[in-house]
Design an enzyme around this catalytic site. Structure first.
Site, PDB file in Angstrom:
ATOM      1  N   ASP A   1     -11.707   0.422  -6.532  1.00  0.00           N
ATOM      2  CA  ASP A   1     -12.998   1.070  -6.251  1.00  0.00           C
ATOM      3  C   ASP A   1     -13.412   2.057  -7.353  1.00  0.00           C
ATOM      4  OD1 ASP A   1     -11.283   3.116  -5.321  1.00  0.00           O
ATOM      5  OD2 ASP A   1     -12.044   3.119  -3.274  1.00  0.00           O
TER       6      ASP A   1
ATOM      7  N   SER B   1      -8.082   0.679  -3.190  1.00  0.00           N
ATOM      8  CA  SER B   1      -9.113   1.645  -2.803  1.00  0.00           C
ATOM      9  C   SER B   1      -8.463   2.994  -2.542  1.00  0.00           C
ATOM     10  CB  SER B   1      -9.825   1.163  -1.530  1.00  0.00           C
ATOM     11  OG  SER B   1     -10.629   2.201  -1.000  1.00  0.00           O
ATOM     12  N   HIS B   2      -9.272   4.057  -2.567  1.00  0.00           N
ATOM     13  CA  HIS B   2      -8.774   5.372  -2.169  1.00  0.00           C
ATOM     14  C   HIS B   2      -8.393   5.397  -0.692  1.00  0.00           C
ATOM     15  CE1 HIS B   2     -10.268   6.721  -5.973  1.00  0.00           C
ATOM     16  NE2 HIS B   2      -9.983   7.970  -5.712  1.00  0.00           N
ATOM     17  N   SER B   3      -8.966   4.450   0.050  1.00  0.00           N
ATOM     18  CA  SER B   3      -8.775   4.466   1.500  1.00  0.00           C
ATOM     19  C   SER B   3      -8.011   3.227   1.951  1.00  0.00           C
ATOM     20  CB  SER B   3     -10.151   4.496   2.173  1.00  0.00           C
ATOM     21  OG  SER B   3     -10.093   3.902   3.450  1.00  0.00           O
TER      22      SER B   3
ATOM     23  N   GLY C   1      -6.324   8.548  -1.487  1.00  0.00           N
ATOM     24  CA  GLY C   1      -5.733   8.680  -2.814  1.00  0.00           C
ATOM     25  C   GLY C   1      -5.343   7.309  -3.342  1.00  0.00           C
TER      26      GLY C   1
END
Lengths: 138, 247
Positions: free
Chosen positions: A76, A16-18, A52
């Site tokens: 994601d 995921s980006h997070s 990122g």
């Protein structure tokens, strides 16, 4: 169900980006599947914790989850998907076999972890995760 | 858009330009290109971020700067021996450091182009043009985008076309085509990436990815003019290590 051999389980990596989304989703899926976290890991955000996608964290998580039966990666959006695709296309850094699974992140993660915990092989795990797209809520 | 200028069937005739001698582009040229790109990205980072804040998530300038500074550092330590290796090293570095979608996209562009150049110590401009085409096609495949989707491809396709039309020679024409392509993304509606969620609201803004892609192409032209002609193009064959078939 086709079983992965030798009692080895398919590993799951959630990209995921997070960092929080990846790690929490991993805990959620492990909890709902009733298995310890060991089967599934998050690879979220950049190494400094900001938003990122980090190739390094993905590779590290995939290697950690690899028991020898393959690794399924769920992602994601955007750079998370593209980075996994690039790793698969170019590199030799991911364990073999590794696969990007076309699935919604949370629902797919739960299906994948449940299936992997039950001993399903990589094809079966991927199919279960992909099937999550067909589960309608209304 | 607008008629494609296909360069008549003739073209290939004489080629001229010392094509008989050693191909002119060496690893140092490619390192110079990457360094010029790092300079351009550093110089324009704020603008890239500003463009990205209009239709993206405001990280393009910072991401690109982080990536290309890492490339600069890596090549500053040691320049790989071949043009192909320079591009592959740079591409790998971008994938591992950028942190946004431009990492895998530019990384794929450079790695595929580098792979296409193989292990030759020097390559011709025509080979460079062909390798860029290979890299750009790989980017299109990775991102699933086509011309007109308001992406970096809208700068890269015209650039590589202009380059090919000149037999790989005219880096300035490529630069102009890339910059024009980037500007022409303004009226387009984004169909890929985060900007696509904006629908019609993405119209009226220049695409940040096409803008940074134009910087990369401009850096190629800069690297070219930065050469001191240390022996004149015709270089009286200072016996190039006898690397016979540098195909």
């Amino acid at each position: 169900m086709v079983e992965a051999h030798g009692g080895k389980r398919v590993g799951i990596v959630l990209v995921s980006h997070s960092k929080e989304v990846a790690d929490s989703t991993a805990r959620l899926a492990a909890g709902l599947a009733g298995v310890p976290d060991a089967l599934v890991a998050g690879a979220g955000g950049l190494p400094d914790g900001s938003l990122g996608t980090s190739e390094e964290l993905i590779v590290e998580a995939a290697r950690r989850m690899d028991e020898g039966a393959g690794v399924a990666l769920l992602a994601d959006l955007g750079s998370a998907v593209l980075t996994v695709k690039t790793l698969l296309a170019e590199g030799d850094e991911l364990p073999e076999p590794a696969r990007l699974v076309d699935a919604p992140l949370i629902e797919g993660a739960v299906a994948a972890v449940v299936t992997a915990a039950g001993g399903g092989d990589l094809d079966t795990v991927a199919a279960a995760a992909e099937e999550a797209y067909t589960y309608r809520k209304l | 858009m607008s008629g494609k200028v296909t360069n008549g069937a003739g073209g290939s005739g004489d080629g001229g330009d010392g094509s008989e001698g050693t191909p002119e582009l060496d690893a140092a040229f490619f390192a110079r290109w990457m360094t010029a790109a790092a300079d351009a990205v550093a110089r324009e980072a704020d603008r890239l971020t500003e463009l990205d804040s209009a239709i993206g998530d405001s990280d393009h300038g910072g991401n690109m700067r982080r990536g290309f500074e890492a490339v600069r550092e890596e090549l500053g330590e040691e320049v790989p021996a071949t043009p192909g290796a320079v591009l592959m090293t740079a591409g790998r570095k971008l994938v591992s450091t950028v942190g946004g979608a431009s990492g895998p996209l530019y990384g794929t562009l450079l790695r595929r182009a580098g792979k296409a150049l193989g292990s030759a110590e020097r390559v011709s401009r025509e080979e460079l043009a062909g390798a860029l085409r290979t890299g750009i096609d790989a980017v299109a495949q990775l991102g699933g985008a086509v011309a007109g989707d308001k992406t970096m491809l809208d700068a890269l396709f015209p650039a590589v076309e202009a380059l090919a039309d000149s037999g790989g020679k005219d880096f300035e024409a490529a630069r102009t085509a890339a910059e024009q392509g980037a500007e022409e993304t303004v009226p387009l509606q984004a169909r890929k990436g985060r900007a696509s969620y904006l629908g019609e609201r993405s119209i009226g803004h220049q695409d940040p990815g096409a803008t940074s892609a134009a910087l990369l192409v401009a850096a190629l032209a800069e690297a070219d003019t930065a050469v001191e002609p240390e022996g004149d193009a015709d270089g009286t064959g200072s016996a190039q290590g006898g690397s016979g078939g540098s195909e």
